[in-house]
Write an enzyme that holds these catalytic residues in place. Structure first.
Site, PDB file in Angstrom:
ATOM      1  N   THR A 173     -11.143  26.057 129.965  1.00 28.01           N
ATOM      2  CA  THR A 173     -10.793  25.471 128.662  1.00 28.01           C
ATOM      3  C   THR A 173     -12.073  25.167 127.884  1.00 28.01           C
ATOM      4  OG1 THR A 173      -8.733  24.479 129.374  1.00 28.01           O
ATOM      5  CG2 THR A 173      -9.936  23.268 127.710  1.00 28.01           C
ATOM      6  N   ARG A 201       5.265  24.785 129.109  1.00 24.98           N
ATOM      7  CA  ARG A 201       4.517  23.574 129.486  1.00 24.98           C
ATOM      8  C   ARG A 201       3.440  23.275 128.426  1.00 24.98           C
ATOM      9  NH1 ARG A 201      -1.261  22.829 130.676  1.00 24.98           N
ATOM     10  NH2 ARG A 201      -1.455  21.067 132.091  1.00 24.98           N
ATOM     11  N   ASP A 204      -2.654  18.602 127.799  1.00 24.01           N
ATOM     12  CA  ASP A 204      -3.257  17.497 127.039  1.00 24.01           C
ATOM     13  C   ASP A 204      -3.994  17.954 125.787  1.00 24.01           C
ATOM     14  OD1 ASP A 204      -5.072  18.808 128.849  1.00 24.01           O
ATOM     15  OD2 ASP A 204      -6.538  17.228 128.465  1.00 24.01           O
ATOM     16  N   GLY A 226      -4.190  18.565 132.872  1.00 27.44           N
ATOM     17  CA  GLY A 226      -3.672  18.016 131.618  1.00 27.44           C
ATOM     18  C   GLY A 226      -2.711  16.866 131.795  1.00 27.44           C
TER      19      GLY A 226
HETATM   20  N1  ASP Z   1      -6.571  20.570 130.266  1.00 23.69           N
HETATM   21  C1  ASP Z   1      -6.049  21.913 130.294  1.00 23.69           C
HETATM   22  C2  ASP Z   1      -4.557  21.832 130.446  1.00 23.69           C
HETATM   23  O1  ASP Z   1      -4.085  21.067 131.257  1.00 23.69           O
HETATM   24  C3  ASP Z   1      -6.607  22.764 131.380  1.00 23.69           C
HETATM   25  C4  ASP Z   1      -8.117  22.815 131.505  1.00 23.69           C
HETATM   26  O2  ASP Z   1      -8.806  21.924 131.020  1.00 23.69           O
HETATM   27  O3  ASP Z   1      -8.643  23.774 132.096  1.00 23.69           O
HETATM   28  O4  ASP Z   1      -3.857  22.590 129.798  1.00 23.69           O
END
Ligand code: ASP
Length: 304
Positions: A173, A201, A204, A226
Site C-alpha cells: 500500500t 471488503r 482503512d 486495515g
Molecule cells: N491497510 C491496507 C488495507 O487493509 C493494506 C495495507 O496497508 O497493505 O486495505
C-alpha cells in the site's frame, strides 16, 4: 517558516533482510525516490501539500512494485478492487472505494473532493464518475501482474487474507503526508487492499480517521491490517493524542502504531507530519518501505 516536509510509505510487513536481494532493494528504493522527487519538487517550488501528496502517490500507483494502482493485490474472487483517500488540514476530503477501472485512484479521490459536495464514492458508480471527469481509465488487465496472481494462489492455499508484505513477491500500500511552506498539511493513501480479501471488503485507507487523516495538528497515512486501524480510528487517534492528550507527534504516532493497532488485533505502520513539519514514521512490523525529504536536506529512503 518557509520550510516544507514530505514523507511517503510503500507499505509495511514482514520484509526479511535475508530475502531482499541488493538488486530488489535498489528497485524499491528507486521507486520510493521517484515518488519523493515528484512530491518534493512541488513543495520546493512553493506548491501545495495537496498537490505534493497527490504527485507522490500517483508515482507509486504507476509503479507495479507497490500495491496501489497498477500492481494492486487480488481479491478472493480474482478481481482487483482499489481504495484511495485524500484529506487536507482545512478538513476538505475525497475518497473512493472498490474501484476497478481508474488508472490513478488518488486522482479520483481529488475529483470527489473538488467536483462534488460529497466525501466518499463507491464501486462501479465511482469508476463512472471518474470517467465522466475525464480521468484515464483502464481495462482490468492493466492492473493485473503475474506476481500478484501468484500471491493470491499462495494466500488461498494457506487460507489466509494477507498483507502484501507478508507474502512472497511482497510489495505494499502507498501513502504520502506533507507540510507546505504556507503551513498547510495534507495526507493521501492508495491501496489494492489485502491479498485474498473478500470482494466488497473495505479497508482503512479510504475511511477518514482510520487509514487517512489531516487536520491543523497533523496529517497521517497508515499501512497494515486495515481492520485493526478501523477498530481504533488510528489516524484520528494520533490527532486526538496531540490535541487533547498533550503528546508530541512522535509519542502519539508510536502509541498508535506500536500499542493501539496491535491491541486492536493487527499490525502495521504509519507516516505522519505535524504543523511544525516534524515527521514520524513508526512501524510494528519487520519493515516499512518509506522515505522523507525536508527542505534543506537530502531525500532519504529506508526499508528496515
Ligand atoms: N491497510 C491496507 C488495507 O487493509 C493494506 C495495507 O496497508 O497493505 O486495505
Amino acid at each position: 517558516m518557509s520550510t516544507w516536509t514530505l514523507a511517503i510509505h510503500g507499505g509495511a510487513g514482514t520484509v526479511s533482510r535475508t530475502e531482499l536481494s541488493p538488486a530488489r532493494e535498489a528497485e524499491y528504493r528507486a521507486g520510493l525516490r521517484a515518488a519523493l522527487e515528484a512530491g518534493g519538487a512541488i513543495l520546493a517550488a512553493g506548491g501545495s501539500a495537496e498537490e505534493a501528496v497527490i504527485a507522490a502517490v500517483r508515482s507509486l500507483e504507476d509503479c507495479p512494485l507497490f500495491n496501489a494502482g497498477r500492481g494492486s493485490t487480488f481479491t478472493a474472487a480474482g478481481t482487483i478492487e482499489m481504495d484511495a483517500a485524500l484529506m487536507r488540514s482545512d478538513s476538505q476530503a475525497g475518497a473512493v472505494t472498490g474501484v476497478m477501472r481508474i488508472r490513478n485512484p488518488i486522482l479520483a479521490a481529488r475529483e470527489v473532493m473538488h467536483a462534488t459536495p460529497h466525501v466518499l464514492l463507491a464501486g462501479a458508480a465511482a469508476d463512472d464518475f471518474a470517467g465522466s471527469q475525464g480521468l484515464a481509465m483502464e481495462s482490468p488487465d492493466y492492473f493485473r501482474t503475474a506476481h500478484r496472481r501468484a500471491q493470491l494462489d499462495v494466500a488461498q492455499a494457506a487460507r489466509v487474507v494477507a498483507l502484501d508484505h507478508d507474502l512472497p513477491s511482497r510489495m505494499g500500500t502507498v501513502g504520502a503526508v506533507a507540510r507546505d511552506i504556507s503551513g498547510a498539511l495534507a495526507a493521501a493513501t492508495s491501496t489494492g487492499g489485502m491479498t485474498n480479501k473478500p470482494a466488497g471488503r473495505v479497508g482503512d485507507a479510504p475511511i477518514l480517521g482510520a487509514g487517512t487523516w489531516a487536520d491543523r495538528a497533523v496529517a497521517v497515512s497508515c499501512t497494515g491490517t486495515g481492520e485493526a486501524f478501523l477498530r481504533c480510528a488510528a489516524a484520528h487517534e494520533i490527532s486526538a493524542l496531540i490535541r487533547l492528550g498533550g503528546k508530541t507527534l512522535v509519542e502519539a504516532a508510536e502509541e498508535v502504531a506500536l500499542r493501539r493497532v496491535p491491541e486492536a488485533g493487527g499490525k502495521g505502520g504509519l507516516i505522519a507530519v505535524d504543523a511544525a513539519g516534524t515527521p514520524a514514521l513508526p512501524f510494528g512490523t519487520e519493515g516499512m518501505y518509506r522515505g522523507v525529504w525536508r527542505s534543506g536536506s537530502e531525500p532519504e529512503t529506508a526499508i528496515h
